[in-house]
Enzyme design. Sequence first.
Site, PDB file in Angstrom:
ATOM      1  N   ARG A 185     117.216  45.200  88.072  1.00 20.34           N
ATOM      2  CA  ARG A 185     118.058  46.005  87.155  1.00 20.34           C
ATOM      3  C   ARG A 185     119.350  46.566  87.927  1.00 20.34           C
ATOM      4  O   ARG A 185     119.043  47.163  88.884  1.00 20.34           O
ATOM      5  CB  ARG A 185     117.158  46.863  86.257  1.00 20.34           C
ATOM      6  CG  ARG A 185     116.240  46.297  85.480  1.00 20.34           C
ATOM      7  CD  ARG A 185     116.827  45.767  84.326  1.00 20.34           C
ATOM      8  NE  ARG A 185     115.807  45.234  83.372  1.00 20.34           N
ATOM      9  CZ  ARG A 185     115.141  43.924  83.349  1.00 20.34           C
ATOM     10  NH1 ARG A 185     115.435  43.387  84.281  1.00 20.34           N
ATOM     11  NH2 ARG A 185     114.242  43.763  82.440  1.00 20.34           N
ATOM     12  N   HIS A 237     124.427  38.162  87.991  1.00 17.27           N
ATOM     13  CA  HIS A 237     123.187  38.102  87.337  1.00 17.27           C
ATOM     14  C   HIS A 237     122.671  36.648  86.734  1.00 17.27           C
ATOM     15  O   HIS A 237     122.556  36.399  85.828  1.00 17.27           O
ATOM     16  CB  HIS A 237     123.286  39.078  86.053  1.00 17.27           C
ATOM     17  CG  HIS A 237     122.150  39.350  85.340  1.00 17.27           C
ATOM     18  ND1 HIS A 237     122.087  41.009  84.548  1.00 17.27           N
ATOM     19  CD2 HIS A 237     121.006  39.117  85.467  1.00 17.27           C
ATOM     20  CE1 HIS A 237     120.999  41.273  84.460  1.00 17.27           C
ATOM     21  NE2 HIS A 237     120.200  40.093  84.878  1.00 17.27           N
ATOM     22  N   GLU A 259     127.953  45.804  83.892  1.00 18.75           N
ATOM     23  CA  GLU A 259     128.301  44.389  83.976  1.00 18.75           C
ATOM     24  C   GLU A 259     129.144  43.963  82.662  1.00 18.75           C
ATOM     25  O   GLU A 259     128.825  44.590  81.750  1.00 18.75           O
ATOM     26  CB  GLU A 259     126.739  43.675  83.985  1.00 18.75           C
ATOM     27  CG  GLU A 259     126.105  43.882  85.432  1.00 18.75           C
ATOM     28  CD  GLU A 259     124.868  42.975  85.536  1.00 18.75           C
ATOM     29  OE1 GLU A 259     124.375  42.170  84.493  1.00 18.75           O
ATOM     30  OE2 GLU A 259     123.945  42.926  86.326  1.00 18.75           O
TER      31      GLU A 259
END
EC number: 1.1.1.95
Length: 528
Positions: free
Chosen positions: A232, A279, A261
Amino acid sequence: MSLPVVLIADKLAPSTVAALGDQVEVRWVDGPDRDKLLAAVPEADALLVRSATTVDAEVLAAAPKLKIVARAGVGLDNVDVDAATARGVLVVNAPTSNIHSAAEHALALLLAASRQIPAADASLREHTWKRSSFSGTEIFGKTVGVVGLGRIGQLVAQRIAAFGAYVVAYDPYVSPARAAQLGIELLSLDDLLARADFISVHLPKTPETAGLIDKEALAKTKPGVIIVNAARGGLVDEAALADAITGGHVRAAGLDVFATEPCTDSPLFELAQVVVTPHLGASTAEAQDRAGTDVAESVRLALAGEFVPDAVNVGGGVVNEEVAPWLDLVRKLGVLAGVLSDELPVSLSVQVRGELAAEEVEVLRLSALRGLFSAVIEDAVTFVNAPALAAERGVTAEICKASESPNHRSVVDVRAVGADGSVVTVSGTLYGPQLSQKIVQINGRHFDLRAQGINLIIHYVDRPGALGKIGTLLGTAGVNIQAAQLSEDAEGPGATILLRLDQDVPDDVRTAIAAAVDAYKLEVVDLS
């Protein structure tokens, strides 16, 4: 008899349709087109979506036949779970669909960072041959620290061990016995930071874990450590990590997640020692395919009236009507037992006494586990995944019954035992025509107080003026006492007071109260 209608609103793999079987009628709709979706859902018994389709209260209200909403993926941001629960619609996702992909991506980052692969690749593409500039470091014989031993952390630990590395881990919610079963040495975070040559982070993001690997933590690491975060964003302080790499203390890093993000600007991006990806942990064909087949199986089970894995809400579940009102109370008892325990218990026992013991109450064991883990797990803790979470963390759970209940028609006791033999017991019952939830016992001391809201529990030395000090300190902090009850120890000078408050208690006020009344134990628990 017509077949149940399964409405697929987003693009899914062909294997998803195959997994649904031939006992359903499959229809498709362009889910992001709101008008088309609203026109199609009234006949749907099940709705399958990915991330593009929003399933909100309006969509649910337009679907009177709907029994289940299935999200082919992990997140549920596009599904109004509360609205679905209110309408008795089951909501499922695919929480384990990407765990192998995520674990492999973490390993890829670790390997790429340790051998400077991206920088070497870029150099060669510039038509230069600089072997001496890209000397790497082996994993073999090194100590790899895994921070967080959930499903993905365990997979990483198992796979990295195959490289000949020695694996250590930090996870306050995994018992030493469970870690030993996995062949992993369990350490404190500080010890792990000091010993590990590589550190891979696999924690949920919570208020307690945000910024866990910060400037202070990085200073405790071994010189030349390599750090990976594919869990995370925000678990690792990115600015502090960039400084540690620039200063030479940290050798390299690999990151797939970022505090904000999309992230296109970071000091880490300027460093050749850092491997970064946008990601991509779950971005494999297999993970996407698995997500579809997993939720298809859940839909098939739900439409057949069977128990459904990966359900994230209670309302859609089939529970005996005599047992259903107890689910939330027993969850709260699990929360209370966990908060009052000094560490994660190694065993949890749920005893059902009185008239309720005549019913099928296995679900109450799961409800207690949900409560126990809800404070420490970021993802939804469900009746299905609670046993798996317990198994991963070495917690055993049992349920037993007794027909006798001298003081109440029915009562449920939850008993938590720690690794050191310490025991916490809490009990609750339902009373009145509204079936109000009530706490009736904590560690052998009797109470009669509603199980709701923010509660302050203090076990302290019972001296004149102690209650006044507690009230004064809370009042000065602007915290109102809504209800309170005192229970004295059967022997000795101790007493326990349970206070229901209108808000949480600041840390400094907790410290002041504990000092003022010589508290043996002081805890705040949210029973909302």
